[in-house]
Design an enzyme around this catalytic site. Sequence first.
Site, PDB file in Angstrom:
ATOM      1  N   SER A 120      35.427  23.027 -24.905  1.00  0.00           N
ATOM      2  CA  SER A 120      36.474  22.127 -24.381  1.00  0.00           C
ATOM      3  C   SER A 120      35.821  20.896 -23.753  1.00  0.00           C
ATOM      4  CB  SER A 120      37.308  22.846 -23.323  1.00  0.00           C
ATOM      5  OG  SER A 120      37.899  23.993 -23.860  1.00  0.00           O
ATOM      6  N   LYS A 123      38.652  23.692  -9.572  1.00  0.00           N
ATOM      7  CA  LYS A 123      38.161  23.128 -10.835  1.00  0.00           C
ATOM      8  C   LYS A 123      39.308  22.353 -11.482  1.00  0.00           C
ATOM      9  CE  LYS A 123      35.915  24.997 -15.005  1.00  0.00           C
ATOM     10  NZ  LYS A 123      35.650  26.248 -15.708  1.00  0.00           N
ATOM     11  N   HIS A 133      38.704  29.027 -29.501  1.00  0.00           N
ATOM     12  CA  HIS A 133      39.613  29.922 -28.760  1.00  0.00           C
ATOM     13  C   HIS A 133      40.663  30.509 -29.718  1.00  0.00           C
ATOM     14  CE1 HIS A 133      38.834  27.090 -25.135  1.00  0.00           C
ATOM     15  NE2 HIS A 133      38.233  28.227 -24.856  1.00  0.00           N
ATOM     16  N   ARG A 162      30.022  32.736 -28.090  1.00  0.00           N
ATOM     17  CA  ARG A 162      29.673  31.787 -29.154  1.00  0.00           C
ATOM     18  C   ARG A 162      28.199  31.873 -29.514  1.00  0.00           C
ATOM     19  NH1 ARG A 162      31.871  26.802 -25.890  1.00  0.00           N
ATOM     20  NH2 ARG A 162      30.763  28.083 -24.386  1.00  0.00           N
TER      21      ARG A 162
HETATM   22  O1  PNS Z   1      37.280  29.483 -19.767  1.00  0.00           O
HETATM   23  P1  PNS Z   1      36.412  29.854 -18.600  1.00  0.00           P
HETATM   24  O2  PNS Z   1      36.411  28.739 -17.560  1.00  0.00           O
HETATM   25  O3  PNS Z   1      35.031  30.282 -19.005  1.00  0.00           O
HETATM   26  O4  PNS Z   1      37.099  31.145 -17.890  1.00  0.00           O
HETATM   27  C1  PNS Z   1      36.575  31.716 -16.731  1.00  0.00           C
HETATM   28  C2  PNS Z   1      37.586  32.735 -16.138  1.00  0.00           C
HETATM   29  C3  PNS Z   1      38.918  32.088 -15.917  1.00  0.00           C
HETATM   30  C4  PNS Z   1      37.743  33.897 -17.102  1.00  0.00           C
HETATM   31  C5  PNS Z   1      37.006  33.258 -14.784  1.00  0.00           C
HETATM   32  O5  PNS Z   1      36.674  32.168 -13.959  1.00  0.00           O
HETATM   33  C6  PNS Z   1      37.973  34.179 -14.054  1.00  0.00           C
HETATM   34  O6  PNS Z   1      38.108  35.328 -14.412  1.00  0.00           O
HETATM   35  N1  PNS Z   1      38.685  33.639 -13.042  1.00  0.00           N
HETATM   36  C7  PNS Z   1      39.652  34.394 -12.255  1.00  0.00           C
HETATM   37  C8  PNS Z   1      39.105  34.729 -10.870  1.00  0.00           C
HETATM   38  C9  PNS Z   1      38.232  35.973 -10.925  1.00  0.00           C
HETATM   39  O7  PNS Z   1      38.645  37.055 -11.282  1.00  0.00           O
HETATM   40  N2  PNS Z   1      36.941  35.799 -10.559  1.00  0.00           N
HETATM   41  C10 PNS Z   1      35.965  36.858 -10.534  1.00  0.00           C
HETATM   42  C11 PNS Z   1      35.230  36.950 -11.871  1.00  0.00           C
HETATM   43  S1  PNS Z   1      33.999  38.206 -11.849  1.00  0.00           S
END
Ligand code: PNS
Length: 166
Positions: free
Chosen positions: A128, A41, A17, A90
């Site tokens: 993570s 989560k 990150h 990645r």
């Molecule tokens: O680090 P991660 O868990 O891969 O991140 C995922 C994240 C936080 C980017 C994604 O879950 C997100 O955008 N969450 C916010 C809610 C949202 O907008 N959901 C619709 C996504 S299309």
Amino acid sequence: MHRAVYPGSFDPVTNGHLDVIERASRLYDEVIVAIAHNEAKAGLFSFDERVALLKEAVEHHPNVRVTQFDGLLVNYALEVNARVIIRGLRAVSDFEYEFQMALMNRKLVGEVETMFLMPKEEYSYVSSRLVKEIARLGGNIESFVPDCIVRALREKFSKNNPRLTP
Ligand code: PNS
């Protein structure tokens, strides 16, 4: 002002990150690292802990800000006046999920683009989830995460398991 949002769970932030943050900070005037609130989560670290740890890890970047957000990412991007969402890629295995999310976000708000940045190859297998598992089982995580996270993970797991206290 070209501003980008780099969203994620960051539970906890890894060197992968940080590599993406460093690359984004060279490309944009301001990078907002945004920790998504996802009550479904539950993470190892609380949102406040993640913010504090991320702030410590990026303190040497003057144009990087750390925040948390609720709700839809695209709405948050509009709210902070960012037209770019940064995501790290990645390996090919990341692609399907990222592609789906990028297209869905673009459908929701057309003027916000997703930009993918590739971290250094040496971080392509760092996640993570694996870092937490290795730390929980007493393995060495020093090459995967910054020092503040090494300390924080030791603290978390030594509370649960005194045998892992260094
Ligand atoms: O680090 P991660 O868990 O891969 O991140 C995922 C994240 C936080 C980017 C994604 O879950 C997100 O955008 N969450 C916010 C809610 C949202 O907008 N959901 C619709 C996504 S299309």
